[in-house]
Design a protein around this motif. Structure first.
Motif, PDB file in Angstrom:
ATOM      1  N   ILE A  67       0.788  -1.149   0.075  1.00 21.52           N
ATOM      2  CA  ILE A  67      -0.042   0.058   0.042  1.00 21.52           C
ATOM      3  C   ILE A  67       0.833   1.319   0.107  1.00 21.52           C
ATOM      4  O   ILE A  67       1.997   1.186   0.767  1.00 21.52           O
ATOM      5  N   VAL A  68       0.564   2.141  -0.940  1.00 17.12           N
ATOM      6  CA  VAL A  68       1.415   3.497  -1.142  1.00 17.12           C
ATOM      7  C   VAL A  68       0.451   4.605  -0.497  1.00 17.12           C
ATOM      8  O   VAL A  68      -0.449   4.832  -0.694  1.00 17.12           O
ATOM      9  N   ILE A  80       1.915  10.691   9.824  1.00 16.32           N
ATOM     10  CA  ILE A  80       1.233   9.194   9.280  1.00 16.32           C
ATOM     11  C   ILE A  80       1.957   7.867   9.573  1.00 16.32           C
ATOM     12  O   ILE A  80       1.132   7.121  10.009  1.00 16.32           O
ATOM     13  N   GLU A  81       3.221   8.097   9.608  1.00 14.54           N
ATOM     14  CA  GLU A  81       4.129   6.993  10.213  1.00 14.54           C
ATOM     15  C   GLU A  81       3.775   6.554  11.421  1.00 14.54           C
ATOM     16  O   GLU A  81       3.583   5.371  11.694  1.00 14.54           O
ATOM     17  N   GLU A  94       7.353   1.949   5.918  1.00 20.26           N
ATOM     18  CA  GLU A  94       8.647   2.619   5.190  1.00 20.26           C
ATOM     19  C   GLU A  94       8.423   3.965   4.676  1.00 20.26           C
ATOM     20  O   GLU A  94       7.378   4.351   4.189  1.00 20.26           O
ATOM     21  N   ASN A  95       9.267   5.073   5.391  1.00 19.48           N
ATOM     22  CA  ASN A  95       8.998   6.291   4.795  1.00 19.48           C
ATOM     23  C   ASN A  95      10.376   6.830   3.984  1.00 19.48           C
ATOM     24  O   ASN A  95      11.453   6.861   4.385  1.00 19.48           O
ATOM     25  N   ILE A  99       6.785   9.612   0.250  1.00 20.15           N
ATOM     26  CA  ILE A  99       5.570   8.305   0.419  1.00 20.15           C
ATOM     27  C   ILE A  99       6.158   7.731   1.812  1.00 20.15           C
ATOM     28  O   ILE A  99       6.868   7.445   2.127  1.00 20.15           O
ATOM     29  N   VAL A 100       4.528   6.991   2.022  1.00 15.66           N
ATOM     30  CA  VAL A 100       4.845   5.952   3.048  1.00 15.66           C
ATOM     31  C   VAL A 100       4.463   4.820   2.602  1.00 15.66           C
ATOM     32  O   VAL A 100       3.277   4.489   1.602  1.00 15.66           O
ATOM     33  N   ARG A 101       5.169   3.781   2.469  1.00 17.68           N
ATOM     34  CA  ARG A 101       4.941   2.401   1.840  1.00 17.68           C
ATOM     35  C   ARG A 101       4.833   1.328   3.132  1.00 17.68           C
ATOM     36  O   ARG A 101       5.385   1.222   4.129  1.00 17.68           O
ATOM     37  N   ILE A 102       3.670   0.592   2.883  1.00 14.13           N
ATOM     38  CA  ILE A 102       3.556  -0.451   3.842  1.00 14.13           C
ATOM     39  C   ILE A 102       3.579  -1.756   3.198  1.00 14.13           C
ATOM     40  O   ILE A 102       2.666  -2.154   1.895  1.00 14.13           O
TER      41      ILE A 102
END
Length: 187
Positions: A67-68, A80-81, A94-95, A99-102
């Motif tokens: 998910i991005v 957000i993180e 991951e930041n 972006i934050v990637r899950i």
């Protein structure tokens, strides 16, 4: 017998809402695939106000395992993180500053069994609400008979209609469970 139709309509609406709520609730249970609904309950501290994540960032699913989250304001990326880390998701984001990637890890066999059990509990709660709606409608119908507002044969027919409606929505709940169970157990 407009009164009976009204009782049945109220009960059917309650049963329908119960199954819709069940679908919504089960969509939030992680089944090893990326789904934006997993993030529905996450609130981000946005200018001192807990705000749903979807209102401060865009959420996309580039593939089945990630998910991005792209924040609309870069300065809230840490918030957000933190919100994701503090959530019950149990996933570390991951930041990269933009972006934050899950990454959605594959589920272990033990975790799959726990999720199926959690799903069964949600389905059972829905079935209870369906039974309660049936019971309430039948109680109202029986009170109408006691108050001589309804003949007994009409009340018996209404109770049969109510039972058929109950059976229909219990079957809907079972189908929802079967689909979610299959999704969870599919590796």
């Amino acid at each position: 017998m407009q009164q009976i139709d009204e009782y049945i309509a109220i009960a059917e609406e309650a049963m329908k809402k119960g199954t819709e709520y069940l679908e919504e609730k089960l969509a939030r249970i992680r089944a090893g695939k990326a789904n934006p609904k997993l993030l529905d309950d996450i609130r981000v501290d946005y200018y001192g106000t807990p705000t749903p994540l979807s209102q401060v960032a865009s959420i996309s699913i580039p593939d089945a395992r990630s998910i991005v989250i792209t924040p609309w304001e870069k300065k809230i990326i840490k918030d957000i993180e933190k919100a994701i880390i503090d959530s019950p998701l149990g996933i570390m984001p991951e930041n990269n500053g933009e972006i934050v990637r899950i990454g959605i890890p594959p589920l272990t066999e033990e975790r799959r069994k726990q999720l199926v059990k959690q799903t069964k509990n949600e389905v059972e709660d829905t079935k209870i609400s369906i039974r309660n709606a049936r019971r309430d409608a039948i109680d109202k119908i029986r009170k109408s008979v006691k108050n001589d507002a309804l003949p007994e044969d009409v009340a018996k027919d209404a109770e049969d209609r109510m039972q058929k409606l109950h059976d229909k929505y219990i079957e809907v709940a079972d189908k929802i469970f079967a689909a979610k169970e299959k999704e969870i157990l599919t590796v």
